[in-house]
Motif scaffolding. Structure first.
Motif, mmCIF file in Angstrom:
data_model
loop_
_atom_site.group_PDB
_atom_site.id
_atom_site.type_symbol
_atom_site.label_atom_id
_atom_site.label_comp_id
_atom_site.label_asym_id
_atom_site.label_seq_id
_atom_site.Cartn_x
_atom_site.Cartn_y
_atom_site.Cartn_z
ATOM 1 N N ASN A 1 0.893 -1.221 -0.181
ATOM 2 C CA ASN A 1 -0.081 0.071 -0.015
ATOM 3 C C ASN A 1 0.805 1.219 -0.018
ATOM 4 O OD1 ASN A 1 -2.593 1.588 0.255
ATOM 5 N ND2 ASN A 1 -1.525 2.186 2.383
ATOM 6 N N GLY A 2 1.791 1.137 0.825
ATOM 7 C CA GLY A 2 2.884 2.321 0.830
ATOM 8 C C GLY A 2 3.351 2.696 -0.224
ATOM 9 N N VAL A 3 4.011 1.700 -0.932
ATOM 10 C CA VAL A 3 4.640 1.763 -2.288
ATOM 11 C C VAL A 3 3.647 2.351 -3.366
ATOM 12 C CG1 VAL A 3 5.886 0.892 -4.217
ATOM 13 C CG2 VAL A 3 6.606 0.380 -1.766
ATOM 14 N N ALA A 4 2.453 1.744 -3.587
ATOM 15 C CA ALA A 4 1.444 1.939 -4.375
ATOM 16 C C ALA A 4 1.145 3.406 -4.326
ATOM 17 C CB ALA A 4 0.358 1.070 -4.448
ATOM 18 N N TRP A 5 0.892 3.881 -2.923
ATOM 19 C CA TRP A 5 0.435 5.081 -2.491
ATOM 20 C C TRP A 5 1.386 5.963 -3.061
ATOM 21 C CZ3 TRP A 5 0.803 7.633 2.658
ATOM 22 C CH2 TRP A 5 0.306 9.022 2.664
ATOM 23 N N ALA A 6 2.469 5.910 -2.753
ATOM 24 C CA ALA A 6 3.682 6.940 -3.413
ATOM 25 C C ALA A 6 3.571 7.053 -5.002
ATOM 26 C CB ALA A 6 5.115 6.367 -2.715
ATOM 27 N N ALA A 7 3.503 5.870 -5.630
ATOM 28 C CA ALA A 7 3.394 5.740 -7.066
ATOM 29 C C ALA A 7 2.340 6.725 -7.530
ATOM 30 C CB ALA A 7 3.368 4.280 -7.548
ATOM 31 N N VAL A 8 1.179 6.168 -7.061
ATOM 32 C CA VAL A 8 -0.201 6.955 -7.612
ATOM 33 C C VAL A 8 -0.057 8.363 -7.338
ATOM 34 C CG1 VAL A 8 -2.594 6.954 -7.243
ATOM 35 C CG2 VAL A 8 -1.500 4.813 -7.509
ATOM 36 N N PHE A 9 0.526 8.817 -5.962
ATOM 37 C CA PHE A 9 0.692 10.127 -5.766
ATOM 38 C C PHE A 9 1.472 10.910 -6.712
ATOM 39 C CE2 PHE A 9 1.866 13.625 -3.319
ATOM 40 C CZ PHE A 9 1.048 14.246 -2.434
ATOM 41 N N PHE A 10 2.537 10.258 -7.208
ATOM 42 C CA PHE A 10 3.583 10.815 -7.819
ATOM 43 C C PHE A 10 2.716 11.126 -9.295
ATOM 44 C CE2 PHE A 10 6.522 10.532 -11.596
ATOM 45 C CZ PHE A 10 7.183 11.646 -11.296
ATOM 46 N N MET A 11 2.057 10.131 -9.933
ATOM 47 C CA MET A 11 1.530 10.013 -11.046
ATOM 48 C C MET A 11 0.255 11.079 -11.219
ATOM 49 S SD MET A 11 1.659 6.168 -12.588
ATOM 50 C CE MET A 11 0.851 5.388 -11.198
ATOM 51 N N VAL A 12 -0.370 11.155 -10.331
ATOM 52 C CA VAL A 12 -1.842 12.020 -10.220
ATOM 53 C C VAL A 12 -1.388 13.369 -9.457
ATOM 54 C CG1 VAL A 12 -3.984 12.214 -9.025
ATOM 55 C CG2 VAL A 12 -3.173 9.950 -9.787
ATOM 56 N N ARG A 13 -0.635 13.565 -8.833
ATOM 57 C CA ARG A 13 -0.341 15.157 -8.475
ATOM 58 C C ARG A 13 0.936 15.726 -8.745
ATOM 59 N NH1 ARG A 13 -2.708 16.190 -2.651
ATOM 60 N NH2 ARG A 13 -4.242 14.611 -2.465
ATOM 61 N N ILE A 14 1.896 14.908 -9.041
ATOM 62 C CA ILE A 14 3.139 15.492 -9.184
ATOM 63 C C ILE A 14 3.622 15.495 -10.755
ATOM 64 C CG2 ILE A 14 5.887 15.328 -8.857
ATOM 65 C CD1 ILE A 14 4.034 16.172 -6.335
ATOM 66 N N LEU A 15 3.242 14.487 -11.456
ATOM 67 C CA LEU A 15 3.551 14.553 -12.831
ATOM 68 C C LEU A 15 2.940 15.429 -13.734
ATOM 69 C CD1 LEU A 15 5.569 12.456 -14.425
ATOM 70 C CD2 LEU A 15 3.494 10.867 -14.903
ATOM 71 N N PRO A 16 1.339 15.597 -13.397
ATOM 72 C CA PRO A 16 0.775 16.734 -14.359
ATOM 73 C C PRO A 16 1.135 17.980 -13.760
ATOM 74 C CG PRO A 16 -0.704 15.085 -13.429
ATOM 75 C CD PRO A 16 0.639 14.954 -12.597
ATOM 76 N N SER A 17 1.877 18.202 -12.982
ATOM 77 C CA SER A 17 2.144 19.702 -12.388
ATOM 78 C C SER A 17 2.710 20.641 -13.248
ATOM 79 C CB SER A 17 2.450 19.506 -10.847
ATOM 80 O OG SER A 17 1.808 19.285 -9.897
#
Length: 131
Positions: free
Chosen positions: A44-60
């Protein structure tokens, strides 16, 4: 903003980013259940970090570019000032939160496994099953 059709892309992005809170809530539930050493917690922690990056950081960067590049001709002076003072705040917060999240994941992954796992690997029955 949505009623006046102003900065709608950025507003929708901010709404969509809330999907990453699921990983945070699952983590809190697992912590409260005492499952912080489980495989599910780590996944969950690794998936959460990956999803957080893809959803919040990558499109920024793209969205920040759209903020700079868009036309503000229909904005009043107050709308323009409010938009430029408030729209960057979530981008800064997301970057800070991702830094904390990535630091936590790297610390968690770098620490040695709990002693119970080490002892389980040393048991003769576990060696016999491997052979």
């Amino acid at each position: 903003a949505t009623l006046r059709h102003r900065s709608l892309l950025v507003v929708l992005f901010f709404v969509f980013t809330e999907v990453t809170n699921v990983g945070q809530h699952v983590r809190i539930i697992l912590l409260r259940l005492g499952r912080e050493h489980s495989r599910l917690y780590v996944l969950n922690g690794v998936a959460w970090a990956a999803v957080f990056f893809m959803v919040r950081i990558l499109p920024s960067p793209y969205l920040f570019y759209k903020m700079v590049d868009c036309s503000y001709k229909d904005y009043s002076t107050a709308d323009f000032v409010i938009a430029w003072l408030t729209m960057p705040i979530p981008f800064v917060l997301n970057s800070f939160w991702f830094h904390l999240l990535a630091s936590g994941v790297s610390r968690f992954m770098a620490r040695p496994p709990p002693i119970a796992e080490l002892l389980a690997e040393e048991r003769p029955s576990s060696r016999a099953k491997r052979r």
